[in-house]
Write a protein that holds these residues in place. Structure first.
Motif, short mmCIF file in Angstrom:
data_model
loop_
_atom_site.label_atom_id
_atom_site.label_comp_id
_atom_site.label_asym_id
_atom_site.label_seq_id
_atom_site.Cartn_x
_atom_site.Cartn_y
_atom_site.Cartn_z
N LEU A 313 -14.34 -8.96 -25.31
CA LEU A 313 -14.53 -8.14 -24.12
C LEU A 313 -13.82 -8.71 -22.89
O LEU A 313 -13.40 -7.95 -22.01
CB LEU A 313 -16.02 -8.00 -23.82
CG LEU A 313 -16.85 -7.21 -24.84
CD1 LEU A 313 -18.33 -7.39 -24.60
CD2 LEU A 313 -16.49 -5.74 -24.79
N GLU A 345 -21.88 -7.77 -22.89
CA GLU A 345 -21.00 -6.65 -22.55
C GLU A 345 -20.71 -6.61 -21.05
O GLU A 345 -19.55 -6.51 -20.63
CB GLU A 345 -21.64 -5.33 -22.97
CG GLU A 345 -21.64 -5.07 -24.45
CD GLU A 345 -22.33 -3.75 -24.76
OE1 GLU A 345 -22.18 -2.80 -23.96
OE2 GLU A 345 -23.00 -3.66 -25.79
N VAL A 349 -16.99 -7.84 -19.58
CA VAL A 349 -16.11 -6.88 -18.91
C VAL A 349 -15.84 -7.30 -17.47
O VAL A 349 -14.74 -7.13 -16.95
CB VAL A 349 -16.74 -5.47 -18.96
CG1 VAL A 349 -15.96 -4.51 -18.06
CG2 VAL A 349 -16.74 -4.95 -20.39
N SER A 350 -16.86 -7.89 -16.80
CA SER A 350 -16.66 -8.31 -15.41
C SER A 350 -15.66 -9.46 -15.31
O SER A 350 -15.04 -9.67 -14.25
CB SER A 350 -18.00 -8.72 -14.80
OG SER A 350 -18.47 -9.93 -15.37
N LYS A 352 -13.06 -9.78 -17.48
CA LYS A 352 -11.84 -9.37 -18.18
C LYS A 352 -10.60 -9.56 -17.30
O LYS A 352 -10.50 -9.01 -16.20
CB LYS A 352 -11.95 -7.89 -18.58
CG LYS A 352 -10.77 -7.36 -19.38
CD LYS A 352 -11.01 -5.89 -19.71
CE LYS A 352 -9.85 -5.29 -20.49
NZ LYS A 352 -9.74 -5.85 -21.84
N SER A 379 -23.04 -10.09 -12.30
CA SER A 379 -22.17 -8.93 -12.54
C SER A 379 -22.32 -7.91 -11.43
O SER A 379 -21.35 -7.26 -11.03
CB SER A 379 -22.49 -8.30 -13.90
OG SER A 379 -22.25 -9.21 -14.94
N SER A 435 -16.68 1.52 -16.70
CA SER A 435 -15.75 0.51 -17.23
C SER A 435 -16.35 -0.88 -17.13
O SER A 435 -15.94 -1.79 -17.86
CB SER A 435 -14.43 0.56 -16.45
OG SER A 435 -14.60 0.11 -15.12
N GLN A 436 -17.35 -1.06 -16.24
CA GLN A 436 -18.06 -2.34 -16.13
C GLN A 436 -19.32 -2.36 -17.01
O GLN A 436 -20.12 -3.30 -16.93
CB GLN A 436 -18.47 -2.57 -14.67
CG GLN A 436 -17.32 -2.68 -13.70
CD GLN A 436 -16.47 -3.91 -13.93
OE1 GLN A 436 -16.99 -5.01 -14.10
NE2 GLN A 436 -15.16 -3.74 -13.96
N ASN A 437 -19.48 -1.33 -17.85
CA ASN A 437 -20.64 -1.20 -18.74
C ASN A 437 -21.96 -1.16 -17.98
O ASN A 437 -23.01 -1.53 -18.52
CB ASN A 437 -20.67 -2.35 -19.76
CG ASN A 437 -19.75 -2.11 -20.93
OD1 ASN A 437 -19.42 -0.97 -21.24
ND2 ASN A 437 -19.32 -3.17 -21.58
#
Length: 755
Positions: A313, A345, A349-350, A352, A379, A435-437
């Protein structure tokens, strides 16, 4: 075949066959006569259903009188045609045949299914008639599609499937802490081909903290294509549930999935534990329910699986010269995530594509806290300021709800927008949060997102993430917070409410009430509220009088989560609000003149979803609509089943730019003077099956650039002079309009880009 009588003639299959033969032979009214024959043919297999009701209902002069009268008219028309028709009779008979076809379709789609449900107490649940199923939400109990395959779930999936397929297991509980992936695991299980082969019917609920049996059974009926049915008590709902399940099991195994069940729901689950062959229950919860059979304990991810998922991720990973330093950061991050897929998750993603210094900041700012909210806090802290505000707003909606994207976008447009802001900007905000879940977007298969129309996208949010949003608001005092959540259970207000002695500062106020709330309000002073979100459950709901003091109010959203339609009263308190721009009512009982009579000078958008209007008042009343609603630019009516005509006053809203009437199956016509809407740019009429034609005056809408008539299966033709719209009309959406004829004038639509 037995028979019954009406208007002096015998109704049976031979009568239908006679009418069908005559309609086919007489060709002067094609294609109308063919339609009449086709419609009558579809009634033949239903005649047995109709006759099965004998002895239970009054057919000759009661519930089926409308059908008998319509068939009598059909016989008279056919007889007239056989005897011979003069030229001046032909237009009259043409209109009469069209009305007969429409009335027969109306009966078949609505009244027959209503009669079926009327017989529930006297026999089994009657079968749904697919040919005339009512157009309702049929996705209420569907299993969500897994949007990803999480690492480390292969073994739990195999183990859970083995347990569920064990013949000795009738119900099964998947138990784990929040964020462990219970929902993801169960969703993957339900979409497994072997499971789908065993269970032909799989129904899924996200269970609220206060589950309502009547609502759940009602949704199950709607999901299976039956017309809405209201229960007066839980016993009726339980009785209907058993009969429905008994009928469905004849077509294969049944699996009921209850996701995220809270403690204290044993009695609800017990109601669904019915002794039927090939019928099972699957429950996910933080808690164990010994009465529901064996428990499968889902564990957090193993270390290596968690590491692989985080790397997947967060890739591309930051450049680093010291692999030991990065490995240390990675291990510290994994330690804080504690093997919880939800946390991995969001955190992954944060991070990425972020630089090494941001990884360090993440680890250094991370407290040693053990709660899942503390693990997710960094996050949230990493979000840009505008996304923080939008994320916190999500806590104003009820848990476990699928929220129409347009509801959220309308809210943000008014709270954060400027005169030049576009709804596209706020749709991007939703995409950014997704997009940040931090939430999920669920497309409904409709790609029509232009012109601010986002009804084809639903928004959901994990309970833990919703709690994170609410937690941020609670960091401020009741009087100073920007977002205030008021929850009223059984007319009992929270302690802080009764101690209020001064105005609150909130811009966003959400009020949630249960089905026992009696609308006995206690006064509250909230002069700065710009958006009011009411989540209600009772059948009668009076707006609080303290709304009068909300002079800054811009958005009012009332969503009914109860069993039946809610009668909304005390609309008069809105008449003194100078800044109110958007009103949305869902599952409410109103009249379409309630709002025009308030003379809301700033109102720009009205939305009615799953509402009942009763008398629409087509006759003129003494209201100058152009003065009563001088700023109204958009009217949205969706899934409102009793709307058969758009009321006359709509054509007097000369400021209107968008008119959307969708999924209103009874809608048969638009106002003839629709050409008064000289500023209209968008006209949506999707899935209005009973709409046969558009007024010829539609061709005078010189600013119209988008016409949506998709799924209007009854539509036969476009206005002859539609070509007059050549300057502005760019798109006509007409999916599944296979009967609709395009007039020759369409060749004049020089700017048309897409049909």
């Amino acid at each position: 075949m037995s028979v019954w009588f009406g208007r002096g003639f015998l109704f049976n299959s031979s009568l239908l066959e006679t009418l069908i033969f005559a309609a086919k032979v007489y060709t002067d009214f094609k294609p109308l006569s063919e339609d009449l024959a086709s419609t009558l043919e579809r009634l033949i297999p239903l005649s047995e259903e109709i006759e099965s009701f004998q002895g239970k209902l009054d057919f000759a002069y009661g519930d089926l009188k409308e059908l008998v009268d319509t068939l009598f008219r059909a016989r008279e028309v056919v007889s007239t045609c056989i005897e011979g028709v003069s030229w001046f009779q032909k237009p009259i008979l043409t209109r009469e045949i069209q009305r007969i076809v429409n009335d027969l379709l109306k009966f078949s789609r609505t009244e027959l299914q209503f009669l079926q449900f009327r017989t529930l107490d006297d026999g089994g649940l009657c079968k749904r008639i697919d040919g005339f199923s009512v157009p309702v939400y049929t996705d209420l109990c569907s299993v969500p599609l897994p949007d990803k395959d999480l690492l480390g779930f292969d073994y739990p999936l195999m183990e859970l499937k083995k347990k569920l397929l064990d013949d000795s297991v009738g119900s099964l509980v998947v138990c784990a802490p929040p964020g462990c992936g219970k929902t993801t695991l169960v969703a993957q299980l339900c979409h497994d081909q072997e499971i789908k082969g065993v269970f032909k019917h799989i129904f899924y609920w996200v269970t609220s903290r206060t589950p309502n049996l009547r609502v759940m059974v009602q949704h199950l009926l709607l999901h299976n294509g039956f017309k809405d049915l209201t229960f007066t008590n839980d016993s009726q709902a339980a009785n209907c549930l058993r009969k429905l399940l008994e009928e469905l099991k004849g077509n294969g195994g049944i699996l009921l999935v209850f996701d995220d069940v809270f403690a204290g729901a044993e009695s609800l689950l017990k109601t669904f534990q019915i002794n039927l062959q090939d019928y099972k229950i699957l429950v996910t919860s933080q808690f164990e329910f010994a009465s529901c059979g064996p428990t499968y304990h889902l564990k957090p991810l193993e270390h290596q699986d968690a590491k692989n998922l985080l790397i997947q991720l967060a890739s591309p990973l930051p450049h680093h010269t010291n692999p030991y330093e990065f490995e240390d950061l990675l291990q510290k991050t994994l330690k804080r995530c504690n093997g919880l897929p939800l946390v991995i998750e969001v955190v992954g993603v944060s991070l990425k594509g972020r630089g090494l210094h941001l990884w360090k900041d993440q680890v250094e700012s991370w407290s040693e806290g053990k709660t899942i909210l503390e693990r997710l806090q960094p996050s949230f802290d990493a979000l840009k300021p505008h996304l923080k505000e939008c994320f916190m707003d999500m806590g104003s909606f009820l848990e476990d709800q699928k929220i129409c994207a347009s509801v959220i976008i309308d809210l943000w447009v008014e709270l954060y927008g400027t005169s030049s802001s576009s709804s596209i900007v706020y749709m991007k905000y939703l995409n950014d949060l997704a997009s940040q879940n931090l939430l999920k977007l669920i497309p409904l298969g409709k790609n029509e997102q232009e012109d601010g129309f986002y009804n084809g996208i639903l928004v959901t949010q994990h309970d833990v993430l919703r709690e994170l949003a609410i937690h941020q608001s609670r960091l401020e005092s009741i009087l100073e917070t920007k977002r205030l959540h008021l929850k009223i259970i059984k007319n009992i207000f929270p302690d802080w409410y009764s101690n209020l002695r001064q105005p609150i500062n909130a811009r966003l106020l959400s009020i949630s009430t249960d089905d026992l709330f009696s609308s006995s309000w206690v006064e509250m002073d909230c002069p700065n509220v710009e958006a009011l979100i009411s989540n209600i459950s009772s059948s009668d709901y009076a707006l609080p009088s303290f709304i009068v003091g909300m002079k800054k109010l811009k958005v009012l959203t009332i969503t009914n989560h109860g069993v039946s339609l809610a009668k909304i009263t005390n609309f008069s308190c809105l008449s003194s609000l100078p800044n109110l721009k958007r009103i949305r009512l869902e599952k409410a009982s109103v009249t379409l003149l309630d709002l025009p009579q308030l003379r809301l000078g700033s109102l720009q958008k009205i939305s009615f979803v799953m509402c009942s209007f009763h008398e629409v008042f087509y006759e003129c009343v003494d209201i100058d609509i152009s003065k009563a609603l001088p700023s109204l630019q958009e009217i949205e009516i969706d899934y409102c089943y009793d709307l058969d005509e758009v009321p006359y006053w709509v054509s007097q809203v000369v400021s209107l730019k968008k008119l959307s009437v969708t999924n209103c199956y009874k809608l048969s016509r638009l106002p003839n003077d629709i050409d008064n809407l000289s500023k209209l740019e968008v006209l949506r009429l999707a899935s209005c099956f009973n709409l046969c034609e558009l007024p010829e005056t539609t061709s005078e809408l010189r600013n119209l650039r988008f016409l949506d008539i998709s799924d209007c299966t009854g539509l036969r033709k476009l206005p002859l002079e539609i070509g007059k719209l050549q300057k502005k009309l760019k798109k006509i959406s007409m999916r599944k309009c296979w009967r609709c004829e395009l007039p020759g004038s369409v060749v004049n639509l020089e700017n048309l880009e897409l049909i």
